[in-house]
Design an enzyme around this catalytic site. Structure first.
Site, PDB file in Angstrom:
ATOM      1  N   HIS A   1     -11.681  -5.353   8.393  1.00  0.00           N
ATOM      2  CA  HIS A   1     -12.085  -5.214   6.986  1.00  0.00           C
ATOM      3  C   HIS A   1     -13.421  -4.471   6.853  1.00  0.00           C
ATOM      4  O   HIS A   1     -14.084  -4.591   5.825  1.00  0.00           O
ATOM      5  CB  HIS A   1     -12.245  -6.587   6.323  1.00  0.00           C
ATOM      6  CG  HIS A   1     -10.961  -7.298   6.022  1.00  0.00           C
ATOM      7  ND1 HIS A   1     -10.070  -7.666   7.006  1.00  0.00           N
ATOM      8  CD2 HIS A   1     -10.405  -7.707   4.853  1.00  0.00           C
ATOM      9  CE1 HIS A   1      -9.030  -8.293   6.446  1.00  0.00           C
ATOM     10  NE2 HIS A   1      -9.211  -8.314   5.151  1.00  0.00           N
TER      11      HIS A   1
ATOM     12  N   GLU B   1       0.809  -1.229   0.000  1.00  0.00           N
ATOM     13  CA  GLU B   1       0.000   0.000   0.000  1.00  0.00           C
ATOM     14  C   GLU B   1       0.836   1.271   0.000  1.00  0.00           C
ATOM     15  O   GLU B   1       0.470   2.262  -0.632  1.00  0.00           O
ATOM     16  CB  GLU B   1      -0.969   0.006   1.189  1.00  0.00           C
ATOM     17  CG  GLU B   1      -2.205  -0.870   1.005  1.00  0.00           C
ATOM     18  CD  GLU B   1      -1.961  -2.342   1.255  1.00  0.00           C
ATOM     19  OE1 GLU B   1      -0.850  -2.698   1.713  1.00  0.00           O
ATOM     20  OE2 GLU B   1      -2.867  -3.155   0.985  1.00  0.00           O
TER      21      GLU B   1
END
Lengths: 322, 328
Positions: B131, B62
């Site tokens: 999540h 990321e």
């Protein structure tokens, strides 16, 4: 390695002395109490920055760090703008809103100066990705220290650059210290460059105090990148001859280390090479005198320059506030 | 006009932006055709049209993804970077907050950073604590970023197009539970300007200020309460930050009551900032304190009944509205 021709040597010498005299001037101003700002000294690392910038084309991109004076001045940021920014003036590259740790000057290719260790590498990939996408032929060079080699972004960026064969050069200025921590106390790898193999990338360790090593190594990395052959990790061994930032304690540096780095000082070594190439003492002194005159004029200009309007705190936040 | 899902709406907006501007490209984990066009298929079919250089599948990195987007933007391109799930922004906050958001300001306006960071999240699908979070408040608290989230397919198409046009970073939040929503396609070139809220439903008794999936809850509540004679106005912010203060304040001045609603946890949420602002600027119009509804202040739980108890539901919203109306 190929000999460096006389013109290029003169170019590297001029850039090196520009970096060195700028550093000396900054410390003089700080010691004299004329200015009080954060400054990260580059004494001992002048040649690495100068040789690396001399290996780039004018339009190439550079990403550097808070210890980026060398890249910034050697790449050619106009001195008045550079000093203006360092002194927080409206005439600075960033209108006094970036400061010593965030010098940006896209006209000379200084795209980002980051204050966060290791953050420049992923951004350099993006600049290089843009060049790969649009075929503009530019190379991006990112400079960072040995301390940056242990942050996650270093590894993510090295892997991604090699995966896409990005036209980027990773220049690690191994100055033996990550902030106040000596290399041996933060890293057990024999060299930083040895890590390149882990990404399938060429990596080379060179003496950053020897112009005949550092310049050809960076030049080859730049040429490879421009040929589309992908990134290279160049590790330049050098010394940070001052503390982490101006005024900070450096009693943690052992005396034998200080003696070692004085013996390896790149400036007398470079001068010797210049004399061997039939440059005269007078010629070399004249170059320095000319640089000093330019720096003094730029400093006077910056000291007299206006402060930014306080309205600037609301501007350049989003385009709507530009 | 054809009916489209939100997934299709996003895909169409990205597709037409890529066709119009060769500087627009996508990067992120699993986004290209080889991996199936993204976990939620938003970039499906685009690799075939634009090639792997413009739909770049990345390693699971990321920081490298957002860093690359920042660098490409500085060089004049318009990257659309995907962070597969919103919780993963924790991995790359330095690039977003210290770099993307601040480079325009710190450079004195020389280096704007036009990137769209697409990210998915949502409570209610059993994805658990790492999540599911709505983390919009993290970004709303940082100067130099637009935070955007659509509640319906037409806005998704228009907001995505406007986000790609924007000359600053945009955090574009897609709620997992909204991907399948269907509505009329607003058509090519459609744009919803950033910073403009929509009155999703007009009313006279109370204003619900919300965004994203909870707009659907607010509309359902408005239907229910209409039967009891309570008229609810629903303001869909669409852009969470900087938000459309004029529309919000005008609505509250009209109704005299306000309730902020979001899926994110309530403490220190965007609803708190909006409520404070309403109370400062609409004090004389208010008939009572601004109410806030948000998620429970704990990690999103896994077991379905726990997750449903965690998330703000119609019951919570109705209870707060009735309390505000003095009808409890």
């Amino acid at each position: 390695m190929a000999q460096i021709d006389r013109d290029k040597l003169l170019d590297i010498y001029t850039r090196t002395m520009k970096v060195n005299r700028t550093d000396e001037k900054f410390r003089e101003l700080l010691m004299g109490g004329k200015v009080a700002v954060m400054y990260y000294c580059v004494r001992g690392q002048e040649l690495v920055s100068a040789a690396a910038m001399a290996a780039l084309a004018k339009e190439d991109y550079v990403v550097c760090t808070y210890r980026g004076q060398g890249e910034q001045t050697a790449k050619g940021i106009p001195m008045e703008k550079w000093w203006g920014e360092c002194l927080g003036k409206a005439t600075g590259t960033c209108k006094g809103k970036g400061g010593t740790m965030h010098i940006t000057d896209p006209e000379t290719g200084i795209m980002v100066t980051t204050g966060v260790v290791g953050s420049g590498l992923p951004i350099a990939n993006g600049l290089a990705m843009a060049s790969q996408n649009n075929g503009d032929g530019r190379v991006t060079l990112v400079s960072f220290g040995d301390g940056a080699a242990n942050i996650g972004g270093f590894h993510e960026a090295m892997n991604m650059a090699q995966l896409y064969k990005l036209p980027v050069v990773f220049l690690c200025q191994n100055n033996r210290y990550g902030e106040h921590t000596a290399y041996a106390d933060h890293t057990d790898s024999p060299t930083i460059a040895s890590r390149a193999a882990g990404y399938g990338m060429p990596g080379v360790t060179v003496d950053g105090n020897d112009v005949n090593q550092i310049y050809p190594a960076v030049k080859e990395a730049v040429d490879r990148a421009r040929r589309g052959e992908g990134p290279t990790l160049v590790e330049a061994m050098c010394y940070r001859m001052m503390g982490h930032f101006f005024g900070s304690d450096f009693s943690y540096m052992p005396p034998e280390h200080i003696a070692e780095m004085k013996a390896e000082d790149p400036l007398p070594k470079l001068r010797k090479v210049m004399l061997e190439h039939q440059f005269t003492e007078e010629e070399l002194d004249a170059i320095v005198a000319d640089i000093d005159a330019q720096i003094n004029a730029a400093v006077e200009h910056a000291l007299a320059a206006p402060l930014p309007d306080t309205d600037e705190i609301y501007k350049d936040v989003l385009e709507e506030t530009a | 006009m054809a009916q489209i899902t939100m997934t299709q709406a996003l895909n169409l907006a990205i597709d037409e932006a890529m066709a119009d501007d060769p500087g627009v490209f996508c990067l992120g984990e699993d986004v290209s055709a080889k991996q199936g066009g993204g976990v939620f298929k938003v970039t499906s079919g685009l690799t075939e049209k634009y090639g792997e250089h413009r739909i770049r599948a990345t390693p699971i990195s990321e920081t490298a993804i957002i860093g690359a987007a920042v660098g490409a933007a500085l060089a004049g391109q318009r990257p659309i970077a995907e962070i597969m799930l919103m919780n993963f922004v924790g991995v790359c906050m330095d690039q977003i907050v210290n770099h993307a958001a601040k480079l325009r300001f710190m450079s004195g306006g020389q280096t704007p950073c036009p990137i769209v960071i697409r990210t998915t999240t949502g409570v209610g699908v059993g994805f658990g604590g790492q999540h599911s979070d709505m983390l919009e408040a993290w970004f709303a608290h940082v100067a130099g970023i637009h935070v955007v989230t659509p509640s319906n397919p037409a806005d998704a198409r228009g907001l995505m197009r406007a986000s790609i046009d924007a000359n600053d970073p945009v955090i574009f939040i897609e709620n997992i539970l909204c991907y399948g929503l269907k509505a009329e396609d607003p058509g090519p070139g459609y744009r919803v300007p950033l910073g403009k809220a929509a009155i999703a439903r007009e009313g006279t008794d109370i204003s619900i200020i919300t965004y994203g999936r909870t707009v659907l809850d607010a509309l359902a509540v408005a239907d229910d309460l209409a039967k009891e004679g309570i008229s609810v106005e629903v303001v869909d912010l669409r852009t969470i930050a900087p938000y459309d203060e004029a529309t919000v304040l005008a609505s509250v001045r009209k109704t005299g009551r306000a309730l902020t609603l979001h899926e994110a946890v309530r403490p220190f949420g965007t609803g708190a900032e909006i409520a404070a602002n309403i109370q400062e600027k609409c004090w004389d119009s208010l008939k009572g304190p601004v109410r806030r509804v948000g998620g429970t202040f704990s990690a999103v739980p896994f077991a379905s009944h726990l997750e449903q108890a965690w998330i703000p539901n119609k019951g919570h919203i109705i209870e707060q509205i009735k309390a505000s109306m003095g009808k409890l």
